[in-house]
Write a protein that holds these residues in place. Structure first.
Motif, PDB file in Angstrom:
ATOM      1  N   MET A 116     -48.318 -73.808-100.512  1.00 44.58           N
ATOM      2  CA  MET A 116     -48.037 -73.918-101.929  1.00 44.58           C
ATOM      3  C   MET A 116     -46.793 -74.768-102.122  1.00 44.58           C
ATOM      4  SD  MET A 116     -47.444 -70.900-104.726  1.00 44.58           S
ATOM      5  CE  MET A 116     -49.152 -70.442-104.619  1.00 44.58           C
ATOM      6  N   ALA A 117     -46.800 -75.594-103.155  1.00 41.71           N
ATOM      7  CA  ALA A 117     -45.655 -76.455-103.433  1.00 41.71           C
ATOM      8  C   ALA A 117     -44.465 -75.608-103.847  1.00 41.71           C
ATOM      9  CB  ALA A 117     -46.023 -77.447-104.533  1.00 41.71           C
ATOM     10  N   THR A 118     -43.292 -76.133-103.648  1.00 43.74           N
ATOM     11  CA  THR A 118     -42.092 -75.383-103.982  1.00 43.74           C
ATOM     12  C   THR A 118     -41.258 -76.135-104.989  1.00 43.74           C
ATOM     13  OG1 THR A 118     -40.870 -76.393-102.172  1.00 43.74           O
ATOM     14  CG2 THR A 118     -42.008 -74.317-101.707  1.00 43.74           C
ATOM     15  N   GLY A 119     -40.376 -75.389-105.677  1.00 46.58           N
ATOM     16  CA  GLY A 119     -39.363 -75.968-106.547  1.00 46.58           C
ATOM     17  C   GLY A 119     -39.925 -76.969-107.533  1.00 46.58           C
ATOM     18  N   HIS A 120     -39.291 -78.141-107.542  1.00 42.11           N
ATOM     19  CA  HIS A 120     -39.622 -79.172-108.522  1.00 42.11           C
ATOM     20  C   HIS A 120     -40.970 -79.828-108.256  1.00 42.11           C
ATOM     21  CE1 HIS A 120     -35.612 -78.871-110.194  1.00 42.11           C
ATOM     22  NE2 HIS A 120     -35.119 -78.933-108.962  1.00 42.11           N
ATOM     23  N   THR A 121     -41.543 -79.673-107.069  1.00 40.91           N
ATOM     24  CA  THR A 121     -42.815 -80.325-106.754  1.00 40.91           C
ATOM     25  C   THR A 121     -44.020 -79.516-107.221  1.00 40.91           C
ATOM     26  OG1 THR A 121     -42.915 -79.327-104.560  1.00 40.91           O
ATOM     27  CG2 THR A 121     -41.797 -81.469-104.739  1.00 40.91           C
ATOM     28  N   ASP A 122     -43.795 -78.405-107.873  1.00 39.09           N
ATOM     29  CA  ASP A 122     -44.886 -77.559-108.356  1.00 39.09           C
ATOM     30  C   ASP A 122     -44.830 -77.485-109.886  1.00 39.09           C
ATOM     31  OD1 ASP A 122     -46.867 -75.718-108.810  1.00 39.09           O
ATOM     32  OD2 ASP A 122     -45.907 -74.090-107.697  1.00 39.09           O
ATOM     33  N   PRO A 123     -45.395 -78.493-110.565  1.00 39.53           N
ATOM     34  CA  PRO A 123     -45.292 -78.544-112.026  1.00 39.53           C
ATOM     35  C   PRO A 123     -46.046 -77.418-112.736  1.00 39.53           C
ATOM     36  CG  PRO A 123     -46.755 -80.261-111.230  1.00 39.53           C
ATOM     37  CD  PRO A 123     -46.134 -79.614-110.022  1.00 39.53           C
ATOM     38  N   GLN A 124     -46.964 -76.754-112.055  1.00 32.64           N
ATOM     39  CA  GLN A 124     -47.734 -75.679-112.675  1.00 32.64           C
ATOM     40  C   GLN A 124     -47.082 -74.309-112.539  1.00 32.64           C
ATOM     41  OE1 GLN A 124     -50.395 -76.357-114.624  1.00 32.64           O
ATOM     42  NE2 GLN A 124     -49.742 -78.453-114.200  1.00 32.64           N
ATOM     43  N   ARG A 125     -45.967 -74.252-111.831  1.00 31.26           N
ATOM     44  CA  ARG A 125     -45.329 -72.963-111.571  1.00 31.26           C
ATOM     45  C   ARG A 125     -44.943 -72.254-112.865  1.00 31.26           C
ATOM     46  NH1 ARG A 125     -41.056 -72.444-106.892  1.00 31.26           N
ATOM     47  NH2 ARG A 125     -43.007 -72.746-105.815  1.00 31.26           N
ATOM     48  N   LEU A 131     -39.425 -65.003-106.130  1.00 25.14           N
ATOM     49  CA  LEU A 131     -38.685 -64.291-107.171  1.00 25.14           C
ATOM     50  C   LEU A 131     -37.633 -65.185-107.826  1.00 25.14           C
ATOM     51  CD1 LEU A 131     -38.384 -61.618-108.645  1.00 25.14           C
ATOM     52  CD2 LEU A 131     -36.844 -60.854-106.824  1.00 25.14           C
ATOM     53  N   GLY A 132     -36.991 -66.045-107.044  1.00 20.73           N
ATOM     54  CA  GLY A 132     -35.967 -66.946-107.584  1.00 20.73           C
ATOM     55  C   GLY A 132     -36.496 -67.915-108.629  1.00 20.73           C
ATOM     56  N   SER A 133     -37.796 -68.162-108.618  1.00 19.94           N
ATOM     57  CA  SER A 133     -38.382 -69.054-109.621  1.00 19.94           C
ATOM     58  C   SER A 133     -38.255 -68.482-111.025  1.00 19.94           C
ATOM     59  CB  SER A 133     -39.862 -69.285-109.331  1.00 19.94           C
ATOM     60  OG  SER A 133     -40.028 -70.065-108.193  1.00 19.94           O
ATOM     61  N   MET A 134     -38.197 -67.186-111.104  1.00 18.61           N
ATOM     62  CA  MET A 134     -38.114 -66.552-112.411  1.00 18.61           C
ATOM     63  C   MET A 134     -36.849 -66.988-113.139  1.00 18.61           C
ATOM     64  SD  MET A 134     -40.938 -64.955-112.416  1.00 18.61           S
ATOM     65  CE  MET A 134     -40.717 -64.022-113.906  1.00 18.61           C
ATOM     66  N   THR A 135     -35.720 -66.924-112.455  1.00 20.88           N
ATOM     67  CA  THR A 135     -34.461 -67.292-113.108  1.00 20.88           C
ATOM     68  C   THR A 135     -34.267 -68.805-113.159  1.00 20.88           C
ATOM     69  OG1 THR A 135     -33.293 -66.973-111.017  1.00 20.88           O
ATOM     70  CG2 THR A 135     -33.307 -65.131-112.578  1.00 20.88           C
ATOM     71  N   TYR A 136     -34.992 -69.536-112.319  1.00 25.17           N
ATOM     72  CA  TYR A 136     -34.934 -70.996-112.384  1.00 25.17           C
ATOM     73  C   TYR A 136     -35.597 -71.481-113.673  1.00 25.17           C
ATOM     74  CZ  TYR A 136     -35.751 -75.906-111.402  1.00 25.17           C
ATOM     75  OH  TYR A 136     -35.786 -77.274-111.500  1.00 25.17           O
ATOM     76  N   HIS A 137     -36.736 -70.897-114.018  1.00 25.20           N
ATOM     77  CA  HIS A 137     -37.514 -71.354-115.168  1.00 25.20           C
ATOM     78  C   HIS A 137     -37.167 -70.647-116.471  1.00 25.20           C
ATOM     79  CE1 HIS A 137     -40.151 -74.105-113.060  1.00 25.20           C
ATOM     80  NE2 HIS A 137     -40.266 -73.208-112.093  1.00 25.20           N
ATOM     81  N   PHE A 138     -36.620 -69.434-116.402  1.00 31.17           N
ATOM     82  CA  PHE A 138     -36.331 -68.657-117.608  1.00 31.17           C
ATOM     83  C   PHE A 138     -34.974 -67.983-117.471  1.00 31.17           C
ATOM     84  CE2 PHE A 138     -40.891 -68.901-116.991  1.00 31.17           C
ATOM     85  CZ  PHE A 138     -41.306 -69.398-118.214  1.00 31.17           C
ATOM     86  N   SER A 139     -34.210 -67.977-118.555  1.00 31.43           N
ATOM     87  CA  SER A 139     -32.863 -67.390-118.513  1.00 31.43           C
ATOM     88  C   SER A 139     -32.906 -65.870-118.379  1.00 31.43           C
ATOM     89  CB  SER A 139     -32.068 -67.781-119.759  1.00 31.43           C
ATOM     90  OG  SER A 139     -32.688 -67.267-120.924  1.00 31.43           O
ATOM     91  N   GLY A 140     -34.019 -65.276-118.714  1.00 27.58           N
ATOM     92  CA  GLY A 140     -34.153 -63.824-118.596  1.00 27.58           C
ATOM     93  C   GLY A 140     -35.523 -63.384-119.063  1.00 27.58           C
ATOM     94  N   MET A 141     -35.752 -62.114-118.988  1.00 27.51           N
ATOM     95  CA  MET A 141     -37.048 -61.551-119.359  1.00 27.51           C
ATOM     96  C   MET A 141     -37.376 -61.809-120.826  1.00 27.51           C
ATOM     97  SD  MET A 141     -39.750 -60.191-118.212  1.00 27.51           S
ATOM     98  CE  MET A 141     -39.246 -59.685-116.584  1.00 27.51           C
ATOM     99  N   ASP A 142     -36.373 -61.736-121.702  1.00 28.34           N
ATOM    100  CA  ASP A 142     -36.635 -61.938-123.119  1.00 28.34           C
ATOM    101  C   ASP A 142     -37.154 -63.354-123.381  1.00 28.34           C
ATOM    102  OD1 ASP A 142     -36.650 -60.633-125.692  1.00 28.34           O
ATOM    103  OD2 ASP A 142     -35.069 -62.048-126.259  1.00 28.34           O
ATOM    104  N   GLU A 143     -36.548 -64.347-122.764  1.00 30.93           N
ATOM    105  CA  GLU A 143     -37.025 -65.724-122.945  1.00 30.93           C
ATOM    106  C   GLU A 143     -38.455 -65.867-122.416  1.00 30.93           C
ATOM    107  OE1 GLU A 143     -36.195 -70.366-121.683  1.00 30.93           O
ATOM    108  OE2 GLU A 143     -34.924 -68.806-120.819  1.00 30.93           O
ATOM    109  N   LEU A 144     -38.731 -65.270-121.281  1.00 29.27           N
ATOM    110  CA  LEU A 144     -40.070 -65.339-120.698  1.00 29.27           C
ATOM    111  C   LEU A 144     -41.111 -64.698-121.621  1.00 29.27           C
ATOM    112  CD1 LEU A 144     -42.134 -65.844-118.479  1.00 29.27           C
ATOM    113  CD2 LEU A 144     -41.287 -63.772-117.333  1.00 29.27           C
TER     114      LEU A 144
END
Length: 182
Positions: free
Chosen positions: A1-10, A43-56
């Motif tokens: 699976m692609a990681t970080g910035h190389t996975d635009p569908q994450r 798990l780290g992708s969660m905080t990379y893409h969203f500031s917190g649960m409320d934003e998500l």
């Protein structure tokens, strides 16, 4: 699976997994860990893409509202006259009530959040305004508002009733609201 910035569908997978979890377990059942596992992301992708649960959760419900407005558009874009529009609204009610249980549950979860939290109330107001825009292509604004409420109520009642009303009764209710005395 692609990681970080190389996975635009994450980001999209995270949002989809969030909606799936909300539909299955309710808002209280959603956690960063559960979403990450469901989405198949670290798990780290969660905080990379969203500031917190409320934003998500806000982003997930915004995406869900977009989906429902697209369903309105699919049903209400084509009718050429008022009778066709009434039939299209009937089709919409039956499609929503006979369709995805996931969508029905997500709608109710969003309404509960909106009843408690102003940011979600604003999201639902925007959603309703967008839905009414489609209805106003065929009906005056006051009628569109009443019809929007009828759609919500009929959809819920049909989805939860052991013996939901048939198309003729749905069309009759829609016709009553959309017929003006001249």
């Amino acid at each position: 699976m692609a990681t970080g910035h190389t996975d635009p569908q994450r980001r999209e997978r995270i949002i989809g997994a969030t909606l799936d979890l909300i539909a299955e377990e309710g808002i209280t059942g959603v956690s960063h860990r559960k979403v990450a596992v469901r989405a198949g992301v670290p798990l780290g992708s969660m905080t990379y893409h969203f500031s917190g649960m409320d934003e998500l959760i806000r982003e997930a419900f915004t995406r869900f509202a977009d989906h429902i407005v697209a369903v309105f558009d699919a049903h209400l874009a084509a009718p050429a006259d008022r009778d066709q529009a009434r039939q299209a609204v009937t089709d919409l009610v039956h499609a929503l009530s006979e369709g995805s249980r996931r969508d029905l549950v997500l709608t109710q979860e969003l309404y509960v959040l909106a009843a408690r939290r102003p940011v979600y109330r604003e999201l639902t107001r925007e959603w309703m305004a967008r839905s009414r825009t489609h209805l106003e292509k065929h009906f005056d604004p006051d009628t569109a508002r009443q019809l929007d409420a009828l759609i919500e109520g009929l959809t819920l009642h049909r989805a939860l009733d052991d013996e939901p009303q048939d198309r003729a009764l749905t069309l009759e209710a829609i016709t009553r609201i959309t017929t003006t005395d001249t």
